[in-house]
Design an enzyme around this catalytic site. Structure first.
Site, mmCIF file in Angstrom:
data_model
loop_
_atom_site.group_PDB
_atom_site.id
_atom_site.type_symbol
_atom_site.label_atom_id
_atom_site.label_comp_id
_atom_site.label_asym_id
_atom_site.label_seq_id
_atom_site.Cartn_x
_atom_site.Cartn_y
_atom_site.Cartn_z
ATOM 1 N N SER A 31 0.825 -1.206 0.000
ATOM 2 C CA SER A 31 0.000 0.000 0.000
ATOM 3 C C SER A 31 0.859 1.256 0.000
ATOM 4 O O SER A 31 1.684 1.463 0.886
ATOM 5 C CB SER A 31 -0.919 0.021 1.221
ATOM 6 O OG SER A 31 -1.565 1.272 1.316
ATOM 7 N N HIS A 84 -0.913 -1.087 -4.514
ATOM 8 C CA HIS A 84 -2.209 -0.783 -3.913
ATOM 9 C C HIS A 84 -2.299 0.709 -3.611
ATOM 10 O O HIS A 84 -1.439 1.266 -2.912
ATOM 11 C CB HIS A 84 -2.389 -1.592 -2.625
ATOM 12 C CG HIS A 84 -3.769 -1.527 -2.055
ATOM 13 N ND1 HIS A 84 -4.798 -2.320 -2.503
ATOM 14 C CD2 HIS A 84 -4.289 -0.762 -1.072
ATOM 15 C CE1 HIS A 84 -5.897 -2.050 -1.812
ATOM 16 N NE2 HIS A 84 -5.612 -1.110 -0.938
ATOM 17 N N ASP A 88 -4.652 3.645 -2.017
ATOM 18 C CA ASP A 88 -5.795 3.973 -1.162
ATOM 19 C C ASP A 88 -6.264 5.392 -1.438
ATOM 20 O O ASP A 88 -5.534 6.356 -1.189
ATOM 21 C CB ASP A 88 -5.409 3.842 0.315
ATOM 22 C CG ASP A 88 -5.157 2.394 0.717
ATOM 23 O OD1 ASP A 88 -6.074 1.583 0.544
ATOM 24 O OD2 ASP A 88 -4.054 2.095 1.197
ATOM 25 N N MET A 119 -8.929 8.146 -0.393
ATOM 26 C CA MET A 119 -9.863 8.517 0.679
ATOM 27 C C MET A 119 -10.313 9.957 0.492
ATOM 28 O O MET A 119 -9.507 10.825 0.123
ATOM 29 C CB MET A 119 -9.194 8.364 2.044
ATOM 30 C CG MET A 119 -8.548 7.006 2.276
ATOM 31 S SD MET A 119 -7.754 6.923 3.896
ATOM 32 C CE MET A 119 -6.749 5.452 3.696
ATOM 33 N N HIS A 132 -8.176 1.244 -4.444
ATOM 34 C CA HIS A 132 -9.171 0.989 -3.395
ATOM 35 C C HIS A 132 -9.839 2.314 -3.035
ATOM 36 O O HIS A 132 -9.222 3.193 -2.435
ATOM 37 C CB HIS A 132 -8.445 0.377 -2.190
ATOM 38 C CG HIS A 132 -9.296 0.211 -0.975
ATOM 39 N ND1 HIS A 132 -8.763 -0.085 0.267
ATOM 40 C CD2 HIS A 132 -10.648 0.284 -0.782
ATOM 41 C CE1 HIS A 132 -9.735 -0.167 1.154
ATOM 42 N NE2 HIS A 132 -10.891 0.049 0.538
ATOM 43 N N MET A 187 -12.190 4.564 -0.914
ATOM 44 C CA MET A 187 -12.845 4.732 0.385
ATOM 45 C C MET A 187 -13.504 6.108 0.359
ATOM 46 O O MET A 187 -13.013 7.072 0.940
ATOM 47 C CB MET A 187 -11.821 4.612 1.523
ATOM 48 C CG MET A 187 -11.348 3.198 1.753
ATOM 49 S SD MET A 187 -9.959 3.086 2.895
ATOM 50 C CE MET A 187 -8.611 3.094 1.718
ATOM 51 N N MET A 197 -11.441 -5.978 4.709
ATOM 52 C CA MET A 197 -10.649 -5.112 5.576
ATOM 53 C C MET A 197 -10.375 -5.833 6.891
ATOM 54 O O MET A 197 -11.295 -6.328 7.542
ATOM 55 C CB MET A 197 -11.387 -3.800 5.856
ATOM 56 C CG MET A 197 -11.582 -2.907 4.634
ATOM 57 S SD MET A 197 -10.031 -2.437 3.841
ATOM 58 C CE MET A 197 -9.202 -1.547 5.172
ATOM 59 N N PHE A 241 -6.710 4.627 7.973
ATOM 60 C CA PHE A 241 -5.343 4.912 8.385
ATOM 61 C C PHE A 241 -4.482 3.657 8.304
ATOM 62 O O PHE A 241 -4.961 2.551 8.541
ATOM 63 C CB PHE A 241 -5.309 5.452 9.828
ATOM 64 C CG PHE A 241 -6.038 6.750 9.997
ATOM 65 C CD1 PHE A 241 -5.410 7.957 9.729
ATOM 66 C CD2 PHE A 241 -7.363 6.770 10.395
ATOM 67 C CE1 PHE A 241 -6.090 9.157 9.867
ATOM 68 C CE2 PHE A 241 -8.061 7.954 10.535
ATOM 69 C CZ PHE A 241 -7.421 9.166 10.269
ATOM 70 N N ASP A 269 -6.672 -6.631 3.615
ATOM 71 C CA ASP A 269 -5.950 -5.363 3.763
ATOM 72 C C ASP A 269 -5.978 -4.917 5.223
ATOM 73 O O ASP A 269 -7.043 -4.685 5.778
ATOM 74 C CB ASP A 269 -6.620 -4.306 2.874
ATOM 75 C CG ASP A 269 -5.951 -2.941 2.945
ATOM 76 O OD1 ASP A 269 -4.963 -2.781 3.690
ATOM 77 O OD2 ASP A 269 -6.416 -2.026 2.245
#
Length: 213
Positions: A6, A31, A33, A35, A64, A66, A135, A141, A173
């Protein structure tokens, strides 16, 4: 076992260096993330930075989301042609429609389940998915402790997957390390996201190799 480090745990002052390092060290995916500060209490990166990551990565991106308003973000990142785009079932009112949209863009669709969300909630979507991401921490975080209840959850999902769609991969993850990798493999997990474990390791090749069991 496939490994997807990540980027959330990378040094953003040396992002190109870190992306190239994990690719050279033998990761399978990068990966990413994303957000939005609404679905989760954190704000990360947008298409400009992800485009820079894609430009220096020699491995496919695993994005991913979020976020709220998944469709908006799918349109935002689709031009980068990631391997996967995953979205949270908890946030999406029309998951089947979004799965079809992602696939129509030439990207593999995936759904994410938060720690409290049971795998049965996506039973009727499983046949249309290329991956399910479980998850094993609360999203938002990096550096959190592994929630061990994801192991029986992965076993349950794996059994369901084998009956409905054997080609669908299972990804986990959060808090993944060499200490829990064997139990995840035994539970039927195919891909692990490992941020803190890989990026805090001086020898990233050794760290990634320790997860490829």
């Amino acid at each position: 076992m496939y490994v997807a480090p990540s980027i959330l745990s990378a040094d953003f002052g040396n992002l190109q260096r870190d992306v190239e390092a994990i690719c050279d060290a033998g990761c399978d995916f990068v990966h990413v993330d994303v957000m939005d500060g609404h679905f989760v209490p954190n704000l990360t990166i947008g298409p400009v930075v992800v485009s820079a990551i894609a430009a220096c990565a020699t491995k496919p991106l695993d994005i991913h989301l979020m976020v709220e308003n998944n469709t908006f973000f799918v349109d935002l990142f689709a031009p980068l042609k990631p391997e996967y785009i995953s979205f949270h079932i908890e946030e999406e009112k029309h998951p089947h429609r979004l799965i079809q949209k992602i696939r129509s863009l030439g990207i593999k669709p995936a759904i994410v389940l938060n720690p409290h969300t049971p795998p049965e909630s996506i039973e009727y979507l499983l046949g249309d998915l290329d991956m399910v991401l479980l998850m094993s921490v609360n999203p938002g975080f990096g550096g959190q402790s592994f929630i061990e209840s994801v192991v029986p959850k992965a076993k349950k999902l794996s059994a369901m997957r084998d009956k409905i769609n054997p080609n669908c991969l299972i990804e986990v993850d959060g808090g993944v390390s060499n200490k829990n990798i064997q139990m995840l493999k035994d539970a039927g997990v195919d891909i692990v996201v490992a941020g803190s474990y890989v990026f805090s390791h001086k020898d990233k090749k050794e760290a990634i190799a320790s997860l490829k069991i």
